[in-house]
Design a protein around this motif. Structure first.
Motif, PDB file in Angstrom:
ATOM      1  N   GLY A   1     -19.269 -16.524 -43.024  1.00 52.75           N
ATOM      2  CA  GLY A   1     -20.096 -17.132 -44.054  1.00 52.75           C
ATOM      3  C   GLY A   1     -21.388 -17.166 -43.586  1.00 52.75           C
ATOM      4  N   PHE A   2     -21.847 -16.308 -42.390  1.00 47.11           N
ATOM      5  CA  PHE A   2     -23.157 -16.386 -41.804  1.00 47.11           C
ATOM      6  C   PHE A   2     -24.288 -16.272 -42.534  1.00 47.11           C
ATOM      7  N   PHE A   3     -24.213 -15.533 -43.658  1.00 47.85           N
ATOM      8  CA  PHE A   3     -25.196 -15.085 -44.283  1.00 47.85           C
ATOM      9  C   PHE A   3     -25.328 -16.037 -45.448  1.00 47.85           C
ATOM     10  N   THR A   4     -26.601 -16.386 -45.794  1.00 47.66           N
ATOM     11  CA  THR A   4     -26.733 -17.533 -46.893  1.00 47.66           C
ATOM     12  C   THR A   4     -27.531 -17.035 -48.040  1.00 47.66           C
ATOM     13  N   GLU A   5     -27.170 -17.337 -49.372  1.00 40.75           N
ATOM     14  CA  GLU A   5     -27.809 -16.776 -50.355  1.00 40.75           C
ATOM     15  C   GLU A   5     -29.013 -18.101 -50.739  1.00 40.75           C
ATOM     16  N   VAL A   6     -30.124 -17.836 -50.940  1.00 43.79           N
ATOM     17  CA  VAL A   6     -31.089 -18.936 -51.106  1.00 43.79           C
ATOM     18  C   VAL A   6     -31.966 -18.715 -52.311  1.00 43.79           C
TER      19      VAL A   6
ATOM     20  N   THR B   1     -31.248 -13.209 -49.253  1.00 46.72           N
ATOM     21  CA  THR B   1     -30.079 -13.485 -48.203  1.00 46.72           C
ATOM     22  C   THR B   1     -30.836 -13.688 -46.823  1.00 46.72           C
ATOM     23  N   HIS B   2     -30.516 -14.913 -46.493  1.00 49.31           N
ATOM     24  CA  HIS B   2     -31.027 -15.426 -45.133  1.00 49.31           C
ATOM     25  C   HIS B   2     -29.921 -15.381 -44.178  1.00 49.31           C
ATOM     26  N   PRO B   3     -30.222 -14.981 -42.992  1.00 45.84           N
ATOM     27  CA  PRO B   3     -29.280 -15.424 -41.724  1.00 45.84           C
ATOM     28  C   PRO B   3     -29.069 -17.161 -41.810  1.00 45.84           C
TER      29      PRO B   3
ATOM     30  N   ALA C   1     -23.195 -31.135 -41.125  1.00 45.03           N
ATOM     31  CA  ALA C   1     -23.605 -29.812 -41.587  1.00 45.03           C
ATOM     32  C   ALA C   1     -24.987 -29.311 -41.009  1.00 45.03           C
ATOM     33  N   HIS C   2     -24.869 -27.906 -41.025  1.00 47.32           N
ATOM     34  CA  HIS C   2     -25.795 -27.165 -40.307  1.00 47.32           C
ATOM     35  C   HIS C   2     -26.344 -25.919 -41.051  1.00 47.32           C
ATOM     36  N   GLY C   3     -27.505 -26.007 -41.511  1.00 43.77           N
ATOM     37  CA  GLY C   3     -27.734 -24.582 -42.617  1.00 43.77           C
ATOM     38  C   GLY C   3     -28.873 -24.775 -43.291  1.00 43.77           C
ATOM     39  N   ILE C   4     -29.273 -23.960 -43.968  1.00 40.03           N
ATOM     40  CA  ILE C   4     -30.467 -23.956 -44.947  1.00 40.03           C
ATOM     41  C   ILE C   4     -30.346 -25.004 -46.070  1.00 40.03           C
ATOM     42  N   LYS C   5     -31.275 -26.037 -46.295  1.00 41.58           N
ATOM     43  CA  LYS C   5     -31.190 -27.021 -47.153  1.00 41.58           C
ATOM     44  C   LYS C   5     -32.005 -26.607 -48.507  1.00 41.58           C
ATOM     45  N   ARG C   6     -33.202 -25.869 -48.433  1.00 46.03           N
ATOM     46  CA  ARG C   6     -34.011 -25.427 -49.332  1.00 46.03           C
ATOM     47  C   ARG C   6     -35.040 -24.165 -48.970  1.00 46.03           C
ATOM     48  N   ARG C   7     -35.464 -23.483 -49.916  1.00 44.36           N
ATOM     49  CA  ARG C   7     -36.235 -22.332 -49.612  1.00 44.36           C
ATOM     50  C   ARG C   7     -37.588 -22.680 -49.222  1.00 44.36           C
ATOM     51  N   ALA C   8     -38.194 -22.085 -48.499  1.00 45.91           N
ATOM     52  CA  ALA C   8     -39.802 -22.340 -47.875  1.00 45.91           C
ATOM     53  C   ALA C   8     -40.644 -23.079 -49.186  1.00 45.91           C
ATOM     54  N   PRO C   9     -41.573 -23.897 -48.648  1.00 49.50           N
ATOM     55  CA  PRO C   9     -42.401 -24.627 -49.655  1.00 49.50           C
ATOM     56  C   PRO C   9     -43.385 -23.831 -50.160  1.00 49.50           C
ATOM     57  N   LEU C  10     -43.784 -24.045 -51.460  1.00 45.41           N
ATOM     58  CA  LEU C  10     -45.003 -23.214 -51.981  1.00 45.41           C
ATOM     59  C   LEU C  10     -46.330 -24.058 -51.434  1.00 45.41           C
TER      60      LEU C  10
END
Length: 418
Positions: free
Chosen positions: A354-359, A369-371, A381-390
């Motif tokens: 499950g390496f690739f993450t849908e953000v 799709t992000h690495p 936990a280790h992984g993307i928590k939120r998309r990049a900010p505006l």
């Protein structure tokens, strides 16, 4: 559980340090990306979503600034500097990648911030570090890579050096900065105060390539040269050097294979030769090679080494990388395939983990799709928590945490402070 959720990080970095803040954010820290009013210059860097140049659609920005909240603040204005100090009172870490001395000139260097918060850790990411004759030199990726020693050995012998296809000097430096920051956070629990971390991209790359580049000089007095795909040095007759490939062409791409002689490679090499013979391929002098007892020292020249490699290369070109990979696993040969970006998206090992993450990007009406995380934790936990900010997305949220009313924020925005 987010392992670093008890820490707050103020991220002032440009593209030299984005990855440091992102990594800490992926580990759970509350990372606040501090941009100048109007947005970080890195937002102008492409490629862009659907090729539409827009500071809110930079895929580069998206990639390196996930897991962060975002605010705007002009630290060159007196009011902005005071607001930043108020933020520092709530922070554990400050990340910055300005030229050495810049933060001190603003009155926001480590000594000043330590007066505001004794526990704060300040991590600086620069091309050459905070001291020394090169500290004030500009250092884009290609410069840091060249002076880090890694470019000199990459490329063909009759052409200038090559850099990697993607800038990596500051990605590597950022990871060293992450390690230093985490150690300083742990050390703070022992000594009760923060400290200053000085991360140099040149030294990070020097450290990365030292085994290959400096090892041959230190032990053999040899300066590594460029040899194209022939990256691996071997010792032939009369203690001379020759070079063998570690990347080989096949029918639909490339494979990675380092031919090892002696007992460690006997099983795989013998099986490879038997496979070549079964396919009716001319094995040349490999037919007289005793893999258990013979090594490269029986060869007298680079040309003799090339003769062997030509035999192998012509064989590999008959097969696809998948065919070679499956057969090498079957016969015990240490071979890997060179994955393209498309290959990686469907590679079964990465898919299974499950390496690739849908953000989710609601403003774009889609997911990207992000690495994901290269590491897993049994209790964290280790992984993307939120998309990049505006741009300035969390201004109200963050500044109200400091007790600033919305009306005052409007005034500060009008003055160009936020």
């Amino acid at each position: 559980m987010d392992m670093l959720s008890c820490y707050r990080v103020l991220d002032l970095t440009d593209d030299k340090g984005y990855f440091c803040g992102k990594t800490l954010g992926d580990l759970g820290a509350d990372v606040i990306k501090v941009e100048p009013p109007g947005g970080d210059p890195g937002r102008k860097r492409g490629p862009f979503y659907h090729d539409i140049p827009d500071p809110e659609k930079s895929l580069y920005w998206f990639a390196f600034n996930t897991s962060k909240r975002g605010i705007t603040l002009d630290i060159e204005k007196a009011e902005g500097r005071q607001l930043f100090k108020e933020l520092v009172k709530t922070a554990d870490v400050v990340l910055e990648s300005f030229s050495p001395g810049y933060m001190d000139k603003l009155g926001l260097g480590y000594p000043a911030l330590r007066e505001v918060n004794e526990g704060v850790i300040m991590t600086a990411i620069t091309p050459f570090g905070q001291e020394g004759p090169y500290k004030d030199f500009k250092g884009p990726d290609i410069v840091a890579s060249a002076l880090g020693g890694t470019l000199y050995t990459v490329g063909d012998p009759d052409r200038p050096p090559l850099t990697a296809t993607y800038p990596h000097a500051y990605t590597i430096c950022s990871m060293h900065a992450v390690v230093g920051t985490l150690i300083a956070l742990f050390h703070r629990s022992v000594i009760g105060r923060g400290q200053y971390i000085d991360a140099s991209a040149q030294i990070a790359l020097h450290f990365t390539g030292s085994a290959e580049i400096e090892g041959s000089w230190e032990f053999h007095g040899i300066t590594q040269q460029r040899h194209g795909r022939k990256r691996f040095a071997i010792r032939i007759k009369d203690d001379k050097n020759a070079f063998t490939p570690i990347l080989w062409s096949c029918k639909d791409g490339n494979i990675g294979l380092n031919i090892q002689l002696g007992p460690s490679g006997e099983k795989g090499n013998t099986a490879l030769v038997e496979w070549m013979k079964s396919e009716g391929h001319d094995i040349g002098r490999l037919g007289q090679w005793g893999f258990k007892t013979m090594d490269w020292s029986v060869l007298e020249s680079q040309e003799e080494s090339d003769e062997i490699h030509d035999v192998l290369q012509s064989f590999f070109l008959k097969f696809t990388k998948e065919e070679l990979f499956k057969k090498s696993a079957e016969i015990g040969l240490k071979m890997g395939i060179s994955l393209t970006p498309k290959d990686m998206m469907t590679f079964p090992q990465l898919v299974d983990r499950g390496f690739f993450t849908e953000v989710d990007y609601p403003e774009l009406g889609t997911t990207l799709t992000h690495p994901g995380s290269p590491t897993r934790f049994s209790d964290g936990a280790h992984g993307i928590k939120r998309r990049a900010p505006l741009i300035g997305e969390h201004n109200i949220e963050v500044y109200q945490e400091l007790g600033l009313p919305v009306e005052e924020l409007a005034v500060l925005k009008e003055r160009g402070v936020i």
